[in-house]
Enzyme design. Structure first.
Site, short mmCIF file in Angstrom:
data_model
loop_
_atom_site.label_atom_id
_atom_site.label_comp_id
_atom_site.label_asym_id
_atom_site.label_seq_id
_atom_site.Cartn_x
_atom_site.Cartn_y
_atom_site.Cartn_z
NE ARG A 139 3.61 9.54 4.91
CZ ARG A 139 4.42 10.42 4.32
NH1 ARG A 139 4.24 11.70 4.48
NH2 ARG A 139 5.41 10.01 3.59
CG HIS A 163 10.89 4.80 10.72
ND1 HIS A 163 11.04 5.86 9.86
CD2 HIS A 163 10.45 3.76 9.96
CE1 HIS A 163 10.71 5.48 8.64
NE2 HIS A 163 10.34 4.21 8.67
CD GLU A 191 0.39 -6.81 3.21
OE1 GLU A 191 0.71 -5.67 2.85
OE2 GLU A 191 0.83 -7.34 4.24
CD GLU A 251 0.57 4.06 4.90
OE1 GLU A 251 -0.34 4.81 5.36
OE2 GLU A 251 1.76 4.20 5.20
CG ASP A 253 -0.14 -0.33 2.51
OD1 ASP A 253 1.09 -0.10 2.52
OD2 ASP A 253 -0.76 -0.80 3.49
CG HIS A 278 6.71 3.41 10.65
ND1 HIS A 278 6.21 3.62 9.39
CD2 HIS A 278 6.32 2.19 11.00
CE1 HIS A 278 5.56 2.53 9.00
NE2 HIS A 278 5.61 1.65 9.97
#
Ligand code: UDP
Length: 376
Positions: free
Chosen positions: A217, A247, A120, A134, A98, A215
């Site tokens: 967003r 990260h 996936e 995503e 994604d 991590h």
């Protein structure tokens, strides 16, 4: 006639982890020309996986730039991948998951009427802002792909609900389990692959280890600060130690640097390469994460995983009882961790190995289906 060409496009660490078993399975299957193109949307983290997996990409767009916006990244991916597809003229493109790379890889293939396989496929949180961006990236790939490799029945059902032709949806398991099991076997045969954690194992001997990754967003800003406060409070306990591979995104590093300082029982370390991360998972008593892939790996190893998100597109771990959504509320995170540390029955109820995400043979199934599509 020349062998048909399959071009795999990927750009980040999780894509590389979940696609290296597919690259290897396609090569083993034979009869196809297997090409790889990396966009290097994440440079350093991607390279760590390529090295361990022994993949030297045929094409490397090296697109990462510090601080680039999603607009800038997407625009550069479009023109970069368009040029690659015109030069390579593959018979099939394969993307995974994604990311912006996956979404734009599918779009540029569609612009050239090249069929797309989506590894996936079918993960849905139902909320376009969690995970962001995503959820929309993966939804946009669905109408383009003609082969959907769904990791679970739940994912396949989500595609059916979106009127995707059921004949094009294949439940294969998630290739992350292939990667995990193969890497565990490699570590068992070559322990030197993960010796870098020996010193931490010694330093934290006798303490229960909590492995932390974050991590997302949508957690940048207030969410990240709440996570840092929760980590600091958990580290007030003497009986635990936290291993926290940070990260490299500046939105994560700056908050953790400012809020966590130097504490004896928090090891804030650089991102671990994949074998070292698998070893860290093995060492962990509890996993605290907002990662997608880690939510899949922890249940396979029987590690309770607390997921710092409001929703998940991976309900199988929650249904199996190994994963729990805790959001990014500081008090909630601290109280859920404390319960697992102090209540043995609560811990045992979560610490059972389950593999709802696959059996380690997903990539082989995918390679077979792709080959079959070429009449091989
Ligand atoms: N991972 C790793 N080193 C680390 C942290 C994570 O190799 O220091 C691996 C982990 O095993 C998992 C993947 O990276 O397979 C998850 O990547 P990430 O959390 O960046 O992305 P997401 O899965 O959320 O898309």
């Amino acid at each position: 006639m020349a062998n048909p060409t399959v071009l795999l496009i990927f750009g980040t660490r999780p894509e590389a982890i979940k696609l290296f078993p597919v690259v290897q399975a396609l090569q083993r299957r034979g009869g196809m020309r297997v090409r790889t193109c990396v966009t290097a949307q994440h440079r350093g983290l991607l390279d760590q996986v390529l090295e361990i997996a022994g993949i030297s990409p045929d094409i490397d767009l090296d697109l990462m730039q510090p601080g680039q916006t999603l607009d800038q990244l997407t625009a550069r991916l479009l023109t970069g991948l368009g040029t690659v597809l015109d030069a390579e003229r593959p018979d099939r493109v394969i993307v995974q998951g994604d990311t912006a790379t996956a979404m734009v890889g599918a779009l540029t293939a569609y612009y050239r009427k090249t069929p797309v396989g989506h590894v996936e496929a079918g993960l849905r949180s139902g909320d376009i802002h969690h995970p962001w961006p995503e959820e929309v990236n993966r939804r946009m790939i669905a109408p383009i792909a003609d082969l959907h490799f769904a990791p679970t029945q739940t994912a396949a059902a989500a595609l059916h609900r979106e009127n995707i032709d059921p004949a094009s949806v294949h439940v294969t398991g998630n290739t992350v389990i292939d990667a995990l099991l193969a890497t565990r076997d490699r570590i068992a045969a070559e322990p030197e692959l993960a010796v870098g954690l020996d010193s931490l194992a010694n330093r934290f001997a006798g303490k229960r280890i909590i492995l932390v990754t974050t991590h997302r967003r949508e957690n940048f800003g207030g969410g990240m600060e709440a996570i840092a406060r929760a980590i600091a409070r958990i580290a007030d306990r003497e009986d635990v130690a936290l291993i926290f591979p940070v990260h490299p995104n500046p939105n994560v590093v700056s908050v953790m640097d400012a809020m966590l300082g130097d504490r004896a029982n928090i090891a804030r370390i650089d991102p671990l390469d994949y074998p070292h991360f698998i070893r860290a998972l093995d060492m962990a008593h509890i996993v605290l994460t907002d990662s997608g892939g880690v939510q899949e790996e922890a249940p396979a190893l029987g590690k309770p995983v607390l997921v710092m998100r409001e929703t998940t597109e991976r309900p199988e771990g929650v249904a199996a009882g190994t994963a729990r959504l805790v959001g990014t509320d500081e008090s909630r995170i601290v109280s859920e961790i404390s319960t697992l540390l102090d209540d043995n029955s609560a811990y045992s109820a979560m610490a059972r190995a389950h593999n709802p995400f696959g059996d380690g043979h997903a990539a082989q199934r995918i390679a077979e289906i792709v080959a079959h599509g070429f009449g091989l």
